[in-house]
Each structure stands twice: as structure tokens, then as C-alpha cells.
Design an enzyme around this catalytic site. Sequence first.
Site, short mmCIF file in Angstrom:
data_model
loop_
_atom_site.label_atom_id
_atom_site.label_comp_id
_atom_site.label_asym_id
_atom_site.label_seq_id
_atom_site.Cartn_x
_atom_site.Cartn_y
_atom_site.Cartn_z
N LYS A 46 0.81 -1.21 0.00
CA LYS A 46 0.00 0.00 0.00
C LYS A 46 0.85 1.27 0.00
O LYS A 46 0.57 2.21 -0.74
CB LYS A 46 -0.96 -0.01 1.19
N GLU A 230 -16.43 0.70 -7.55
CA GLU A 230 -17.01 1.14 -8.82
C GLU A 230 -18.09 2.21 -8.63
O GLU A 230 -18.49 2.87 -9.59
CB GLU A 230 -17.58 -0.06 -9.57
N ASP A 260 -5.20 2.14 -3.79
CA ASP A 260 -3.94 2.84 -3.55
C ASP A 260 -3.73 3.96 -4.56
O ASP A 260 -3.18 5.01 -4.22
CB ASP A 260 -2.77 1.86 -3.61
N GLY A 295 -2.22 -5.82 -13.15
CA GLY A 295 -1.11 -5.49 -12.28
C GLY A 295 -1.47 -4.42 -11.28
O GLY A 295 -2.61 -3.98 -11.17
#
Length: 312
Positions: A46, A230, A260, A295
Site C-alpha cells: 500500500k 465502482e 492505492d 497489475g
Amino acid sequence: MSEAARGPALTCVGSSMVDLISYLERMPAQGETVFGRDFAQGFGGKGANQAVMAALLGGRVAMVNTVATDSFGRDTIENFRSFGIDVGFMRQVEGTYSGVANVLVDPDGGNRIILGAGANEFMTEDQVDSAFAGLPEPALVLSQLEIPQPVILRGFRHAKASGAITVLNPGPAAPVRPEILELTDWLVPNETEFALLFEAEFGQAPGDLAAGAGKFAERIGSGLVITLGEQGAVLVEDGGSLRWFDAPSVRAIDTTGAGDAFCGAFAYSLASGSDAAEAIELAIAVASDSVTRRGTQTSYARGAALAALVRR
């Protein structure tokens, strides 16, 4: 580029991990083995993710963190350098491993994450003291809960002594020491983290978000932004009223690190002098964009793509 020509100074007293990401057709049941359809290794944690997002946006970011002497640790430091992040107060310690995150991603982009904190647990208050003595005074100090809370507290005390803004992302979900909350200017939990904090404070679930968020913000006396995935985010304004910010509709491929991206962009924008609403709008833009790629840090927009998001 001179310091005067660059963005605001931020110090991240936070974590770093190496992400081991498996993409699955479905999550395994108890005792079951399933084949993954793909795999990726990357840099995460984080603290590291949020520092990288702030640096990509133009912040002068310093990272205060501890890694091991293993290859993951060496690679993590070089990764920070590649983003122009100051690693002068990164430490390497023996007798442990660098932090790792095992990430399982389902076909809808949702994830489940298993953390091994490793060297992150070896961060010390003396390390933080040295960093604040040696670094330029930051405009903002940013932390998360993947490191020991006494270390966060020391960083926030230094921040307050220098007049810096403090931002805490209370994840992974855990109770936060009251002394830290007292020094927190902006608390940025997701819904799960907020529910845990509310229950720790009031002894019951928050129930309706609108009522619970206002009540909690009044109790702790900090600015409060709750991220809703979302559905965007909600800002608790003065007087306890809520202001809702919608997220754009996108096709999510991998949501790892989106929260993050939000926190890093939010912190950068506040440090730049933006108000909370402007900071949230930027944070939602970069976080929503990040879920369209695989990723963690590799999913963050950069260059012309990031500039276009900022302009919008």
C-alpha cells in the site's frame, strides 16, 4: 529539474511488497487446487503503490520503509528509484524476508490478497526520526496499516510539528490507535475498513452509511473520505452532510491497487493545494483508469495518458 519546478514534497511512512499475482477462472474451494490462467510478478504494498502514484503525478516523494537483504528487497529499492522516489531512508535488515503479497484475481477483476509483512514489521521509530531530520519538510505525510502503528504515530507527530497535512489509509482493516486518529487530518478507508473502525468506536455496525459516516467523522474530528469501488467515493462535509462522487463506467480487468491509486492521487492533490472535492475527482479518475489494466503499479497511467486524465 529543479525542486522549484516540481510538485509538492510528500513523505510516505509506509509499506512495500512484491506482488505475486495469479489470474484464475474461479477461486478455489477449501482444499481444492485449480489451474491459473496467467501469472504476473510486480511491485506493490500500500505504501509503495501510493508513493508511486503521487510520484507519477509529479510529487517529490520520499519513501520511509524497511526491506530485507534478499533480491526482492534490492529490486524494490531500484523500483522506487526508477520513479524518482527518494530512497535515502529505506533500510535493509537481515534475518527476515521482504514483504510479499499473494494476489488471486477472478475473471471479473475482483481479488483476494494474502500479505506477508516480513521486513515491514522491522520499521522503527528511530528510522522515522532520522528521516524527518534529514528530509526537507513535506507538505503532506501519508501512511497505511501495513506497518507498525507506533511508527505511523511517530511520523504523524513529526508531520504536525512541521505543519504538514496527514493522510491515513486504514488498510488492511484493523483498529487504529486513538493517538493516531487525533493526528490524522484525512482518513481514507474503504467501506469494509470504515465499518470496522465505526464498530471499534461505537460498539455496533454503522448501518446506514449516510448516518454512520457523519456520526463517525464528528466523533474523530478528522476529514473523512470513504471509497466505494465502482460506485466512486463519498466525502463527509462540515456538519455531517455527505457529498457523493460517481466513478466512470469502465470494464474492470484487475482491481488490484486501485484503492492505492486513489489514495496516492488524493494525497498528491491535497499537497498541491487542491480542496478535498478536487482531490477526490482526480483520485477517482486515476483509480478507475487503473482497473482497466493488469497489475498494481504497472496498471497506473503515466506520460501522455496520465496527463489526459489530469486535464479531464
